[in-house]
Design an enzyme around this catalytic site. Structure first.
Site, PDB file in Angstrom:
ATOM      1  N   GLY A  92       0.825  -1.206   0.000  1.00  0.00           N
ATOM      2  CA  GLY A  92       0.000   0.000   0.000  1.00  0.00           C
ATOM      3  C   GLY A  92       0.855   1.250   0.000  1.00  0.00           C
ATOM      4  O   GLY A  92       0.541   2.242   0.665  1.00  0.00           O
ATOM      5  N   GLY A 139      -0.347   5.252  -0.921  1.00  0.00           N
ATOM      6  CA  GLY A 139      -1.207   6.093  -0.112  1.00  0.00           C
ATOM      7  C   GLY A 139      -0.472   7.231   0.559  1.00  0.00           C
ATOM      8  O   GLY A 139       0.737   7.412   0.376  1.00  0.00           O
ATOM      9  N   GLN A 140      -1.199   8.000   1.382  1.00  0.00           N
ATOM     10  CA  GLN A 140      -0.615   9.180   2.008  1.00  0.00           C
ATOM     11  C   GLN A 140       0.565   8.817   2.899  1.00  0.00           C
ATOM     12  O   GLN A 140       1.638   9.418   2.808  1.00  0.00           O
ATOM     13  CB  GLN A 140      -1.667   9.922   2.832  1.00  0.00           C
ATOM     14  CG  GLN A 140      -1.127  11.209   3.455  1.00  0.00           C
ATOM     15  CD  GLN A 140      -2.079  11.828   4.461  1.00  0.00           C
ATOM     16  OE1 GLN A 140      -2.900  11.143   5.056  1.00  0.00           O
ATOM     17  NE2 GLN A 140      -1.968  13.129   4.655  1.00  0.00           N
ATOM     18  N   ASN A 184      -1.498  -6.699  -5.728  1.00  0.00           N
ATOM     19  CA  ASN A 184      -2.755  -6.610  -5.000  1.00  0.00           C
ATOM     20  C   ASN A 184      -2.576  -7.288  -3.647  1.00  0.00           C
ATOM     21  O   ASN A 184      -2.305  -8.490  -3.570  1.00  0.00           O
ATOM     22  CB  ASN A 184      -3.870  -7.294  -5.798  1.00  0.00           C
ATOM     23  CG  ASN A 184      -5.231  -7.113  -5.156  1.00  0.00           C
ATOM     24  OD1 ASN A 184      -5.350  -6.725  -3.992  1.00  0.00           O
ATOM     25  ND2 ASN A 184      -6.280  -7.384  -5.924  1.00  0.00           N
ATOM     26  N   TYR A 204     -14.415   1.374   9.961  1.00  0.00           N
ATOM     27  CA  TYR A 204     -12.974   1.618  10.033  1.00  0.00           C
ATOM     28  C   TYR A 204     -12.449   1.266  11.420  1.00  0.00           C
ATOM     29  O   TYR A 204     -11.441   0.569  11.570  1.00  0.00           O
ATOM     30  CB  TYR A 204     -12.696   3.086   9.703  1.00  0.00           C
ATOM     31  CG  TYR A 204     -11.247   3.503   9.791  1.00  0.00           C
ATOM     32  CD1 TYR A 204     -10.309   3.036   8.878  1.00  0.00           C
ATOM     33  CD2 TYR A 204     -10.824   4.398  10.774  1.00  0.00           C
ATOM     34  CE1 TYR A 204      -8.986   3.427   8.950  1.00  0.00           C
ATOM     35  CE2 TYR A 204      -9.500   4.802  10.848  1.00  0.00           C
ATOM     36  CZ  TYR A 204      -8.591   4.313   9.932  1.00  0.00           C
ATOM     37  OH  TYR A 204      -7.277   4.716  10.020  1.00  0.00           O
ATOM     38  N   LYS A 239      -9.870  -1.697  12.765  1.00  0.00           N
ATOM     39  CA  LYS A 239      -8.644  -1.405  13.504  1.00  0.00           C
ATOM     40  C   LYS A 239      -8.564  -2.204  14.805  1.00  0.00           C
ATOM     41  O   LYS A 239      -7.504  -2.726  15.164  1.00  0.00           O
ATOM     42  CB  LYS A 239      -8.528   0.093  13.779  1.00  0.00           C
ATOM     43  CG  LYS A 239      -8.230   0.928  12.540  1.00  0.00           C
ATOM     44  CD  LYS A 239      -6.972   0.449  11.838  1.00  0.00           C
ATOM     45  CE  LYS A 239      -6.610   1.304  10.642  1.00  0.00           C
ATOM     46  NZ  LYS A 239      -5.422   0.777   9.918  1.00  0.00           N
TER      47      LYS A 239
END
Length: 316
Positions: free
Chosen positions: A8, A11-12, A51, A140, A144
């Site tokens: 990933g 992402g940010q 992926n 979300y 977590k």
């Protein structure tokens, strides 16, 4: 850490963490992956399209690249998760389970970030303790909390070296969030200020949330992964904290430097509900005591740096 895989990476957090890790451990020793091409990351070191929901592809990557540490940063964020809860579960937990299994099979250390979103309205609001009730009301947050428990399970059951921090809202001068996070406003407000635009805030006045400047967040992830494991009482996941503010507080801080800056409110009901379910501030004593966590940035110094960096960009 000698050979690192970033899952990933586009992402940010991932885009900046990849660059940060490559400066420390060498470009060739940090393999970045994402579900789509990232030309910028490919220019500075190895990058492959992968992926994270394909367990076989991840296992092959770890074996071929001789990976010893994995950073799993795959996530659909809070507001997006509420719009697509089934997809959020499939993506967030699917990528995590694959990372845990591959880490178990190939004896890798694994970092997976948790979040302030793991807490819920029944958690203590101020100086939320390291160990307390966690009953999130968002998909979300549910992901977590599940991730924290799975990390602890894989450590106690299989001996996997799992580690994690609960990130507050993250503010970056490099990457625009754009991922549907509830705390994204704290990045967007700086861009509006530099462009001379009125900022329309989606979070209600008086909503206090923990935030952190990205350089501190990157340092926290690496410091924890390099920490002496014999000193870690907790693993998944550590509270870390830096600053806590409301929309009007960050607005006032920017207005000290840009007196003509204006802000109004157009509250997003989904983000409002999410924000109000989270703590006002976190108690990070355990992180400080167990691996020496200490933030370097506060709201004033971050605001100076954010405005300076954004001014240098060619904003249209």
């Amino acid at each position: 850490m000698k050979r690192i895989l970033i899952v990933g990476a586009g992402g940010q957090i991932g885009s900046e963490l990849t660059t940060y890790l490559r400066k420390i451990y060498g470009n060739d020793n940090v393999v970045a992956t994402d579900v789509r091409e990232c030309k910028q990351l490919a220019e500075s070191g190895p990058f492959e399209v992968m992926n994270a929901l394909d367990a076989n592809a991840m296992a092959e990557m770890v074996s071929r690249q001789k990976i010893d540490s994995i950073f799993n940063l795959v996530a659909l964020l809070s507001a997006v998760g509420e719009a697509k809860p089934q997809t959020a579960w499939q993506v967030n937990i699917g990528a995590l389970m694959n990372s845990l299994e591959v880490a178990r099979q190939y004896n890798c250390a694994l970092f997976t970030p948790s979040s302030i979103g793991a807490f819920g309205p029944s958690s203590p609001k101020d100086k939320t303790p390291q160990d307390t009730v966690m009953r999130p009301t968002t998909m979300y947050g549910v992901c977590k909390v599940t991730g924290e428990m799975l990390g602890d399970y894989y450590h106690s059951r299989f001996g996997v070296d799992t580690r994690s921090v609960r990130f507050p809202g993250l503010i970056s001068n490099v990457t625009l969030p754009g991922g549907g996070g509830t705390t994204d406003y704290a990045v967007d407000i700086y861009y509006s200020a530099v462009k001379g635009e009125k900022f329309i805030c989606p979070i209600p006045e008086g909503t206090l949330m923990d935030m952190m400047y990205m350089p501190d967040a990157l340092n926290a992830a690496i410091s924890l992964m390099e920490a002496d494991p014999t000193k870690l009482v907790h693993r998944n996941s550590f509270n870390i904290a830096s600053m806590s503010f409301t929309p009007e507080i960050i607005y006032a801080e920017i207005k000290k430097r840009l007196p003509d800056f204006t802000m109004d409110y157009d509250v997003d009901p989904v983000k409002k509900a999410i924000a109000e379910s989270w703590p006002n501030s976190l108690d990070d004593t355990c992180a400080r005591e167990e691996w020496g966590w200490k933030p370097e940035w506060d709201l004033s110094s971050m605001t100076d740096d954010m405005l300076e960096v954004i001014r240098k960009k060619n904003l249209k």
